[in-house]
Scaffold this motif. Structure first.
Motif, PDB file in Angstrom:
ATOM      1  N   ASP A 165       7.521  12.365  32.635  1.00 56.13           N
ATOM      2  CA  ASP A 165       6.333  11.523  32.419  1.00 56.13           C
ATOM      3  C   ASP A 165       6.582  10.279  31.626  1.00 56.13           C
ATOM      4  O   ASP A 165       5.750   9.303  31.818  1.00 56.13           O
ATOM      5  CB  ASP A 165       5.057  12.484  31.953  1.00 56.13           C
ATOM      6  CG  ASP A 165       4.762  13.520  33.146  1.00 56.13           C
ATOM      7  OD1 ASP A 165       5.292  13.470  34.403  1.00 56.13           O
ATOM      8  OD2 ASP A 165       4.052  14.232  32.751  1.00 56.13           O
ATOM      9  N   ALA A 166       7.487  10.405  30.601  1.00 52.96           N
ATOM     10  CA  ALA A 166       7.591   9.155  29.747  1.00 52.96           C
ATOM     11  C   ALA A 166       8.419   8.170  30.416  1.00 52.96           C
ATOM     12  O   ALA A 166       8.750   7.394  29.515  1.00 52.96           O
ATOM     13  CB  ALA A 166       7.968   9.869  28.155  1.00 52.96           C
ATOM     14  N   GLY A 167       9.172   8.669  31.222  1.00 57.13           N
ATOM     15  CA  GLY A 167      10.306   7.662  31.923  1.00 57.13           C
ATOM     16  C   GLY A 167      11.574   7.894  31.761  1.00 57.13           C
ATOM     17  O   GLY A 167      12.393   7.243  32.138  1.00 57.13           O
ATOM     18  N   PHE A 168      11.902   9.464  31.423  1.00 59.48           N
ATOM     19  CA  PHE A 168      13.301   9.809  31.504  1.00 59.48           C
ATOM     20  C   PHE A 168      13.622  10.623  32.459  1.00 59.48           C
ATOM     21  O   PHE A 168      12.493  11.345  32.857  1.00 59.48           O
ATOM     22  CB  PHE A 168      13.146  10.693  30.097  1.00 59.48           C
ATOM     23  CG  PHE A 168      13.341  10.025  28.836  1.00 59.48           C
ATOM     24  CD1 PHE A 168      14.475   9.434  28.195  1.00 59.48           C
ATOM     25  CD2 PHE A 168      12.265   9.718  27.923  1.00 59.48           C
ATOM     26  CE1 PHE A 168      14.441   8.669  27.040  1.00 59.48           C
ATOM     27  CE2 PHE A 168      12.071   8.939  26.798  1.00 59.48           C
ATOM     28  CZ  PHE A 168      13.432   8.406  26.323  1.00 59.48           C
ATOM     29  N   GLY A 169      14.489  10.464  33.048  1.00 57.54           N
ATOM     30  CA  GLY A 169      15.388  11.604  34.007  1.00 57.54           C
ATOM     31  C   GLY A 169      16.186  12.514  33.120  1.00 57.54           C
ATOM     32  O   GLY A 169      16.655  12.158  32.098  1.00 57.54           O
ATOM     33  N   VAL A 170      16.335  13.615  33.558  1.00 61.38           N
ATOM     34  CA  VAL A 170      17.441  14.693  33.000  1.00 61.38           C
ATOM     35  C   VAL A 170      18.606  14.534  33.886  1.00 61.38           C
ATOM     36  O   VAL A 170      18.806  14.847  34.850  1.00 61.38           O
ATOM     37  CB  VAL A 170      16.827  16.066  33.108  1.00 61.38           C
ATOM     38  CG1 VAL A 170      18.008  16.954  32.436  1.00 61.38           C
ATOM     39  CG2 VAL A 170      15.671  16.026  32.265  1.00 61.38           C
ATOM     40  N   ALA A 171      19.743  13.887  33.416  1.00 60.48           N
ATOM     41  CA  ALA A 171      20.960  13.503  33.829  1.00 60.48           C
ATOM     42  C   ALA A 171      21.833  14.856  33.825  1.00 60.48           C
ATOM     43  O   ALA A 171      22.783  15.082  34.751  1.00 60.48           O
ATOM     44  CB  ALA A 171      21.895  12.354  33.003  1.00 60.48           C
ATOM     45  N   ASN A 214      16.725   7.152  30.377  1.00 61.73           N
ATOM     46  CA  ASN A 214      15.922   6.222  31.044  1.00 61.73           C
ATOM     47  C   ASN A 214      17.037   5.107  31.507  1.00 61.73           C
ATOM     48  O   ASN A 214      17.530   4.561  30.707  1.00 61.73           O
ATOM     49  CB  ASN A 214      14.859   5.637  30.203  1.00 61.73           C
ATOM     50  CG  ASN A 214      14.073   4.524  30.617  1.00 61.73           C
ATOM     51  OD1 ASN A 214      14.676   3.580  30.695  1.00 61.73           O
ATOM     52  ND2 ASN A 214      12.929   4.762  30.827  1.00 61.73           N
ATOM     53  N   PRO A 215      17.377   5.265  32.889  1.00 62.29           N
ATOM     54  CA  PRO A 215      18.400   4.449  33.361  1.00 62.29           C
ATOM     55  C   PRO A 215      18.317   2.898  32.794  1.00 62.29           C
ATOM     56  O   PRO A 215      19.378   2.082  32.499  1.00 62.29           O
ATOM     57  CB  PRO A 215      18.111   4.490  34.763  1.00 62.29           C
ATOM     58  CG  PRO A 215      17.385   5.863  35.064  1.00 62.29           C
ATOM     59  CD  PRO A 215      16.614   5.881  33.838  1.00 62.29           C
ATOM     60  N   GLY A 220      28.180   5.178  25.156  1.00 65.21           N
ATOM     61  CA  GLY A 220      28.509   6.086  26.146  1.00 65.21           C
ATOM     62  C   GLY A 220      29.187   7.271  25.415  1.00 65.21           C
ATOM     63  O   GLY A 220      28.814   8.591  25.972  1.00 65.21           O
ATOM     64  N   GLY A 221      29.805   7.235  24.243  1.00 66.33           N
ATOM     65  CA  GLY A 221      30.128   8.407  23.524  1.00 66.33           C
ATOM     66  C   GLY A 221      29.169   9.368  22.995  1.00 66.33           C
ATOM     67  O   GLY A 221      29.368  10.314  22.583  1.00 66.33           O
ATOM     68  N   LEU A 222      27.908   8.750  22.981  1.00 71.07           N
ATOM     69  CA  LEU A 222      26.718   9.381  22.451  1.00 71.07           C
ATOM     70  C   LEU A 222      25.686   9.829  23.437  1.00 71.07           C
ATOM     71  O   LEU A 222      25.039  10.628  23.140  1.00 71.07           O
ATOM     72  CB  LEU A 222      26.167   8.483  21.310  1.00 71.07           C
ATOM     73  CG  LEU A 222      26.690   8.206  20.135  1.00 71.07           C
ATOM     74  CD1 LEU A 222      25.826   7.113  19.330  1.00 71.07           C
ATOM     75  CD2 LEU A 222      27.161   9.385  19.061  1.00 71.07           C
ATOM     76  N   MET A 223      26.046   9.437  24.642  1.00 66.96           N
ATOM     77  CA  MET A 223      24.946   9.553  25.862  1.00 66.96           C
ATOM     78  C   MET A 223      25.154  10.979  26.353  1.00 66.96           C
ATOM     79  O   MET A 223      26.226  11.460  26.401  1.00 66.96           O
ATOM     80  CB  MET A 223      25.135   8.511  26.786  1.00 66.96           C
ATOM     81  CG  MET A 223      24.819   7.155  26.543  1.00 66.96           C
ATOM     82  SD  MET A 223      25.186   5.765  27.512  1.00 66.96           S
ATOM     83  CE  MET A 223      23.631   5.977  28.707  1.00 66.96           C
ATOM     84  N   PRO A 224      24.174  11.620  27.238  1.00 62.75           N
ATOM     85  CA  PRO A 224      22.788  10.923  27.190  1.00 62.75           C
ATOM     86  C   PRO A 224      22.012  11.486  25.901  1.00 62.75           C
ATOM     87  O   PRO A 224      22.464  12.024  25.008  1.00 62.75           O
ATOM     88  CB  PRO A 224      22.242  11.808  28.371  1.00 62.75           C
ATOM     89  CG  PRO A 224      22.903  13.202  28.329  1.00 62.75           C
ATOM     90  CD  PRO A 224      24.305  12.800  27.931  1.00 62.75           C
ATOM     91  N   THR A 267      12.009   0.254  22.195  1.00 68.13           N
ATOM     92  CA  THR A 267      11.643   0.840  23.644  1.00 68.13           C
ATOM     93  C   THR A 267      11.902   2.027  23.564  1.00 68.13           C
ATOM     94  O   THR A 267      10.851   3.058  24.083  1.00 68.13           O
ATOM     95  CB  THR A 267      12.582   0.020  24.644  1.00 68.13           C
ATOM     96  OG1 THR A 267      12.252  -1.648  24.439  1.00 68.13           O
ATOM     97  CG2 THR A 267      11.977   0.565  25.930  1.00 68.13           C
ATOM     98  N   THR A 268      12.888   2.655  23.161  1.00 65.89           N
ATOM     99  CA  THR A 268      13.290   4.220  23.246  1.00 65.89           C
ATOM    100  C   THR A 268      12.481   5.051  22.222  1.00 65.89           C
ATOM    101  O   THR A 268      11.990   6.093  22.711  1.00 65.89           O
ATOM    102  CB  THR A 268      14.848   4.689  23.229  1.00 65.89           C
ATOM    103  OG1 THR A 268      15.259   3.910  21.989  1.00 65.89           O
ATOM    104  CG2 THR A 268      15.734   3.884  23.995  1.00 65.89           C
TER     105      THR A 268
END
Length: 145
Positions: A39-45, A72-73, A87-91, A133-134
């Motif tokens: 709902d806050a704009g995140f998908g679960v990758a 959040n893409p 990318g080493g810390l994502m998602p 933003t995040t």
């Protein structure tokens, strides 16, 4: 370019930690957390049960512990433009673990703030905007947890 770690960030504790407690069973808490982040704009990758994996691999007996890898893409794309090493810390992981039956702890740590803290990201206006933003999106999710 790797920047030195800014000691003032370490001292301030500026790592974007968020915590919440849910009075519900573990599976319900996972679903609720997934929905509030969506709902806050995140998908679960990516998502997985750490406790199940450890039980299977090494016979560990842990209380239920689950990770939702939220993303959040649009923000991720902007962040990678500024800091490819991110990318080493994502998602952005959100942890749901059972404190006791019927009580779940939800925890998040801002990878955007940590990237700045570690010197991976420039401490500039562009990165500050990404952090803001995040932060707003995560705040929205935790307000509804």
């Amino acid at each position: 370019m790797t920047l030195p770690i800014d000691p003032s960030l370490i001292e301030s504790g500026d790592i974007g930690e968020k915590r919440a407690t849910l009075e519900m069973d573990h599976e319900e808490a996972i679903e609720h957390t997934r929905e509030t982040f969506a709902d806050a704009g995140f998908g679960v990758a990516v998502e997985f049960s750490v406790s199940d994996m450890l039980a299977e691999k090494i016979g560990a007996d842990r209380d239920p512990y689950y990770i939702l890898g939220a993303c959040n893409p649009a923000v991720a794309d902007r962040a990678l433009d500024e800091c490819i090493e991110l990318g080493g810390l994502m998602p952005c992981n959100v942890i749901v673990h059972e404190v006791e039956p019927g009580r779940q702890a939800v925890y998040h740590l801002s990878i955007m703030r940590v990237a700045r803290l570690l010197g991976l990201a420039e401490d500039d206006e562009a990165w500050a905007d990404i952090v803001a933003t995040t932060g707003e999106l995560v705040d929205e999710a935790f307000e509804n947890i």
